[in-house]
Design an enzyme around this catalytic site. Structure first.
Site, PDB file in Angstrom:
ATOM      1  N   HIS A 134       0.814  -1.209   0.000  1.00  0.00           N
ATOM      2  CA  HIS A 134       0.000   0.000   0.000  1.00  0.00           C
ATOM      3  C   HIS A 134       0.855   1.269   0.000  1.00  0.00           C
ATOM      4  CE1 HIS A 134      -4.285  -1.452   0.614  1.00  0.00           C
ATOM      5  NE2 HIS A 134      -3.565  -2.513   0.280  1.00  0.00           N
ATOM      6  N   SER A 136      -0.022  -1.258  -6.402  1.00  0.00           N
ATOM      7  CA  SER A 136       0.145  -2.505  -7.140  1.00  0.00           C
ATOM      8  C   SER A 136       0.831  -2.269  -8.472  1.00  0.00           C
ATOM      9  CB  SER A 136      -1.223  -3.145  -7.392  1.00  0.00           C
ATOM     10  OG  SER A 136      -1.849  -3.462  -6.186  1.00  0.00           O
ATOM     11  N   LYS A 188     -14.393  -7.885  -8.418  1.00  0.00           N
ATOM     12  CA  LYS A 188     -13.603  -8.765  -9.295  1.00  0.00           C
ATOM     13  C   LYS A 188     -12.941  -9.870  -8.471  1.00  0.00           C
ATOM     14  CE  LYS A 188     -10.681  -8.654 -13.357  1.00  0.00           C
ATOM     15  NZ  LYS A 188     -10.193  -7.842 -14.466  1.00  0.00           N
ATOM     16  N   ASP A 189     -12.474  -9.528  -7.269  1.00  0.00           N
ATOM     17  CA  ASP A 189     -11.917 -10.556  -6.382  1.00  0.00           C
ATOM     18  C   ASP A 189     -12.989 -11.560  -5.982  1.00  0.00           C
ATOM     19  OD1 ASP A 189      -9.349  -9.621  -6.450  1.00  0.00           O
ATOM     20  OD2 ASP A 189      -9.425  -8.589  -4.515  1.00  0.00           O
ATOM     21  N   GLU A 249       5.192 -34.043  -0.274  1.00  0.00           N
ATOM     22  CA  GLU A 249       3.949 -33.579  -0.880  1.00  0.00           C
ATOM     23  C   GLU A 249       4.258 -32.936  -2.236  1.00  0.00           C
ATOM     24  OE1 GLU A 249       1.308 -34.918   0.565  1.00  0.00           O
ATOM     25  OE2 GLU A 249       0.367 -33.175   1.471  1.00  0.00           O
TER      26      GLU A 249
END
Lengths: 428, 253
Positions: free
Chosen positions: A217, A221, A245-246, A289
């Protein structure tokens, strides 16, 4: 700076009373409401939010599992099965936690490779990127120790193999291993401390995630074009544009998650881990894994134990210096036609390593692992630094708005909603 | 002689842990179990017959320590039937007020009684081999249900040139082919109460169904819940996407 109540804009009197004394509402509005976000994100920019949700799911389910789990070699296996059988919805909680680890790595790998493709690690986001690498290392440690807890065959032998890696270090190696084990073999003290650390580390991750988001922040971005927003016409307020959108991405993520949990909960696991740990019987193939397989393949690609260990750790530590290895001025691979080809080959090498890591340590898998390992390091240590100097990137668009809207529309500015436009945004 | 003994011991340890033993075995054929389908359920009749096979045949050597008699209610036995089955087993309880352990008939809340008090006793009674606990056996083997069923019908005469070690048996689907467990299923081995013909194949299918349920007793509930959740997510996803389209409608991006 003036001392006194914060000048709150909140209209609800109760919220305003709080906000004047502790401006959490103002902060949320600024960081997640009006926060100026590049208008051109694609769906790859969902994965940071997804990772945060995944972390919360892991902590929530993990706390309920810990209420019923017994970190003792004699009881661990049976206590996990008791959770599956006799605890109300215990099977759901455990399968969500178990598959949640896989989902977490799927999400985080996409998040990391998105950052690599669009150059999100470059100035000014170097520290943001490095905090991300710290999170990934903590995730690996947490996932590894979590896999030990059910105390099945793969738990025990995986723990034995991985802790033994430290014995490769000269002089202090064996001492370190004894110290890690709390004894002279993987046994009850090992299980106990792994449980304690497995409970602790997620909260450490949470702390680093906070720093990661705080750093994000500050710089804002990155975006698919890899050019900085130059003004309000290049950005949109985070809410409602990116909250919605998320949300679309979150539902898709939950659908894949549900498919795993409800219809193929053991698909990504190994059947041997439903055999209780037995120090006297070694499984024919000890495999970690799936999300560790690329690094496991790098480890086994080197005939020398210490060399393999160093290369394996190096394959992740090299990410720390990625911002300085990449010499290109251009962030996004969209404008780097040559580097882009080699980047896709790098992705291929990662998947080849993942595949080879699950195969026995014999030919032809060893030579394939070696070639893929060689390319993995070639990309970081040679191709990236050299291509940045040699490659001629495509011309960058003038601005995000120019690329998205065409140059004519830029003069008009983006359609910022009234309520948002009314409040001038501070640059954090 | 000592060498032989050591070899036999090593071999039995090796063989008693099937999935871990090296050696190639053909992939188990797909038996087409209903519960292996994505939305499949267990055949209640097969589960109950399978429990009978377990009780009358397998349980002589194999425990199921994670199962309780109360779990039998979930495969359709009535409470009185389950109580009667439990009561037919004597379990150790105690200590009582005199400090002594005592035997009593099992209750619904008791775990299945194991045939041996400990692993050493199990080995001593089985030529050095340890019969694995069957509680989660189908989860603990690759393609578990098909594998268990194939193993039970996979006993053959050893092919020419293959010598089977003393006390071992040739099985087509066992890794390494030499298994300590003898062939235990023969036609008519059990008498099914529902009149089903107890062929080897039938018994193998039934007991595998029972074991697959025992390994994952939540299977049916899990799949039902999964369908509801996916339907819910499909609707929610449609609404979320429609909302996203509306919010973004007047924004070029």
């Amino acid at each position: 700076m003036a001392i006194g109540l914060h000048d709150s804009q909140v209209s609800n009197p109760v919220l305003r009373w709080i906000d004047q004394r502790l401006p959490v509402v103002t902060m949320m509005q600024k960081e997640y409401g009006t926060f100026p976000t590049p208008r051109n994100f694609n769906y790859f920019w969902n994965f940071g939010a997804l990772a945060l949700i995944n972390l919360v799911i892991m902590i929530a389910t993990g706390i309920f599992l810990a209420m019923n789990y017994q970190p003792h070699t004699a009881h661990a296996f049976d206590s996990v099965e008791r959770i599956m059988r006799d605890v109300n919805f215990g099977w759901l909680i455990r399968y969500v936690h178990m598959n949640g680890a896989s989902m977490f790595f799927i999400v985080v790998y996409i998040h990391i490779y998105r950052g690599m493709y669009y150059g999100s690690y470059k100035k000014p986001r170097e520290l943001l990127w490095m905090l991300g690498v710290v999170i990934f290392l903590l995730m690996m440690a947490t996932a590894f120790m979590g896999y030990v807890l059910p105390w099945g065959q793969m738990s025990f032998w995986g723990a034995t193999v991985i802790t033994n890696l430290f014995s490769a270090f000269p002089i202090v190696g064996p001492e370190i291993v004894t110290w890690l084990w709390g004894g002279f073999s993987v046994d009850n003290p090992t299980l106990n401390r792994f449980f304690a650390l497995h409970y602790l580390l997620p909260f450490v991750i949470f702390g680093v995630v906070f720093l990661h988001v705080a750093a994000l922040h500050i710089t804002g971005s990155n975006n698919p074009l890899g050019i900085e927003p130059k003004g309000p016409q290049d950005t949109l307020p985070f809410h409602p544009y990116y909250t919605i959108k998320d949300s679309v991405g979150i539902v898709a993520y939950f659908a894949l998650f549900a498919l795993l949990v409800f219809f193929m909960p053991n698909y990504l696991g190994h059947p041997d881990n439903y055999i209780p740990a037995n120090p006297l019987v070694t499984p024919a193939h000890i495999v970690p894994e799936w999300y560790f397989l690329p690094f496991y393949a790098i480890l086994r690609a080197v005939p020398d134990k210490l060399g393999g260990v160093l290369l394996m750790f190096g394959s992740i530590l090299v990410w720390f210096v990625l911002p300085w290895l990449d010499t290109s001025k251009v962030r996004s691979m969209r404008f780097r036609p040559v580097a882009r080809i080699f980047f896709f080959l790098f992705i291929v090498s990662f998947f080849v390593l993942m595949w080879a890591g699950g195969k026995p340590a014999e030919q032809p898998y060893v030579i394939i692992s070696q070639l893929a390992t060689a390319y993995y390091f070639l990309w970081f240590l040679v191709l990236l630094p050299v291509l940045g100097k040699l490659e001629k990137p495509l011309p960058l668009p003038e601005s995000i708005a120019a690329a998205v809207l065409g140059t004519k529309a830029v003069l008009g500015g983006g359609p910022i909603p009234q309520a948002v436009a009314a409040k001038p945004m501070e640059k954090a | 002689m000592r060498v032989l003994k050591a070899l036999a011991l090593a071999a039995s340890v090796f063989v008693a842990t099937p999935a871990l033993a090296a050696g190639e075995a053909p992939a188990a054929p797909n038996a087409g179990f209903s519960f292996n389908a994505l939305l499949g359920t267990f055949d209640r009749g097969a589960q109950q017959r399978g429990f009978q096979v377990y009780k009358e045949v397998c349980s002589a050597c194999h425990g199921m320590r994670l199962m309780s008699y109360r779990n039998l209610l979930d495969i359709g036995l009535s409470e009185s039937e389950a109580r009667a089955i439990a009561a037919s087993f004597q379990v150790t309880d105690g200590p009582n007020d005199e400090g002594a352990m005592f035997e009593r008939p099992a209750r619904l809340s008791d775990r299945f009684r194991s045939p041996f008090p400990n692993d050493q006793a199990a080995r001593a009674g089985n030529n050095g081999a340890l019969p694995p606990d069957l509680s989660v056996i189908t989860k603990a083997r690759h393609d578990g249900a098909n594998y268990v069923r194939a193993l039970l019908i996979g006993y053959r005469d050893p092919p020419p040139g293959v010598t089977v070690m003393d006390g071992m048996h040739y099985n087509e689907y066992f890794p390494g082919h030499q298994i300590a467990m003898p062939n235990v299923l023969n036609d008519g081995q059990v008498t099914y109460a529902d009149g089903t013909n107890a062929t080897v194949d039938q018994m193998a299918r039934d007991v595998t169904t029972f074991l697959a349920w025992a390994a994952e007793p939540e299977t049916e509930r899990r799949r039902q819940m999964g369908v509801k959740i996916l339907v819910f997510l499909a609707i929610l996803g449609g609404l979320a996407y429609a909302t996203k389209r509306k919010v973004w409608a007047d924004v070029k991006h």
